[in-house]
Design an enzyme around this catalytic site. Structure first.
Site, PDB file in Angstrom:
ATOM      1  CB  ALA A 195     -12.060  35.529  24.507  1.00 21.50           C
ATOM      2  N   GLY A 201     -12.312  38.436  29.184  1.00 23.66           N
ATOM      3  CA  GLY A 201     -11.903  38.611  30.645  1.00 23.66           C
ATOM      4  C   GLY A 201     -10.551  39.647  30.514  1.00 23.66           C
ATOM      5  CG  ASP A 252     -21.898  28.397  30.986  1.00 26.32           C
ATOM      6  OD1 ASP A 252     -21.041  28.062  31.775  1.00 26.32           O
ATOM      7  OD2 ASP A 252     -23.004  28.774  31.474  1.00 26.32           O
ATOM      8  CB  ALA A 283     -13.854  30.261  30.610  1.00 26.22           C
ATOM      9  CE1 TYR A 335     -10.359  33.749  41.166  1.00 23.80           C
ATOM     10  CE2 TYR A 335      -8.691  34.381  42.813  1.00 23.80           C
ATOM     11  CZ  TYR A 335      -9.023  33.990  41.396  1.00 23.80           C
ATOM     12  OH  TYR A 335      -8.094  34.350  40.504  1.00 23.80           O
ATOM     13  CE  LYS A 381      -7.586  30.689  39.048  1.00 24.90           C
ATOM     14  NZ  LYS A 381      -8.122  30.456  37.678  1.00 24.90           N
ATOM     15  N   PRO A 383      -0.366  33.876  37.846  1.00 19.13           N
ATOM     16  CG  PRO A 383      -2.003  34.999  36.495  1.00 19.13           C
ATOM     17  CD  PRO A 383      -1.564  33.562  37.068  1.00 19.13           C
TER      18      PRO A 383
END
Length: 321
Positions: free
Chosen positions: A10, A12, A50, A71, A137, A141, A164
């Site tokens: 929350a 980010g 976490d 997250a 990364y 994803k 996005p």
């Protein structure tokens, strides 16, 4: 949609703006952060959790009816294994706990990194999947979104995924690699900038898309959010220089065929700084792709009306001032 919803990550850039969007539309929101000291100043409940700890999540989901799972670690450098584990193991821990607690509808935040930048010259949409894993990364994803779809099928979850592109705009507690493109450039850190392909979207539109994906009963599958597409980082900063001529945005764009020179320069600088910003494999991936995407599905099924390219730039610049 009635009831309590949980937003992971929350604090980010997207998470903070999503919480604001949900609160503005009457939702009761519980946000998770890894440390309460990093919770944004919003009038809502925050809990420490976490994603790598599987034992905390059933308590987090108590009385909740919906989940927005954001997250993750958005970084182009750092501990590769931690980036991968946070995405993959974290997704498994959170979605399995949500299923146990009876949460059926889940909006999952992925990225166009999971859609991919190739094939070059082709407009990518929700049917495309990334096949280039030059950065931890992009692998995180891609793998974690596939894992989310696998778990949704196994656990009978109503999963909707948001993909996005580069997210710009304000209300970030900590700058992201995308906002830093503008934040660093406006301070004169880049005398020249490579023409690395990247599409962009305003964080407000990303937050709205998450809410609508949750609310629209007929929503399903993936939603690419890349309204400002087909360009590159130099195009972005060139426009920023036009809008803000008194700031130190670079004039010179470096063509992709010169990226090996940039990689060598970055390696030399890393001998002093200890940090690499551009690896050879990442540079190669940029040359093989572009930023052509279609956002028609989000427009048609969610009714998204996009903020302008200039708004993306202005709101990011003002956040740094």
């Amino acid at each position: 949609m009635a009831g309590l919803v949980v937003v992971t990550g929350a604090n980010g850039h997207i998470g903070n703006n999503l919480c604001k969007e949900l609160l503005a539309h009457g939702y009761e929101v519980r946000g998770t952060v890894r440390s309460l000291e990093k919770a944004p100043p919003l009038d809502m409940e925050f809990v420490e959790a976490d994603v790598l700890d599987p034992d905390v999540w059933e308590d987090v989901f108590k009385d909740a009816t919906g989940l927005f799972h954001l997250a993750t670690i958005y970084a182009t450098k750092g501990d590769a294994q931690l980036i991968l584990d946070t995405a993959n193991i974290g997704t498994e821990n959170v979605l399995k706990a949500a299923s146990k607690c009876g949460i059926k509808r889940i909006v999952y935040t992925s990225s166009t990194a999971a859609v991919g930048a190739s094939p070059k010259g082709v407009i990518k949409n929700e049917d495309n999947w990334n096949k280039n894993f030059s950065l931890p990364y992009t692998q995180a994803k891609t793998d974690s979104e596939k894992k989310a779809w696998q778990l949704a099928e196994e656990l009978n979850l109503d999963l909707r995924v948001i993909n996005p592109s580069g997210v710009l705009g304000g209300s970030f507690a900590t700058p992201t690699p995308t906002t830093e493109i503008i934040g660093d450039a406006m301070k004169g850190k880049y005398p020249a900038v490579p023409k690395i392909p990247l599409a962009f979207v305003h964080v407000d539109d990303v937050a709205i898309a998450h809410r609508l994906a949750y609310e629209v009963d007929d929503a399903s599958g993936r939603y690419v959010l890349a309204p400002h597409q087909g360009g590159n980082i130099h195009d972005l900063l060139k426009r920023a220089r036009t809008l803000y001529p008194n700031l130190k945005f670079p004039r010179i764009g470096i063509p992709l065929w010169l990226l090996p020179v940039v990689v060598f320069q970055d390696w030399v600088m890393s001998l002093f700084s200890g940090k690499r910003l551009l690896t050879r494999s990442a540079a190669k991936s940029f040359k093989n792709g572009d930023s052509l995407y279609s956002s028609e599905k989000a427009e048609n099924e969610l009714g998204i009306v996009w903020k302008s390219y200039d708004d993306c730039i202005k709101d990011t610049v003002e956040a740094y001032k």
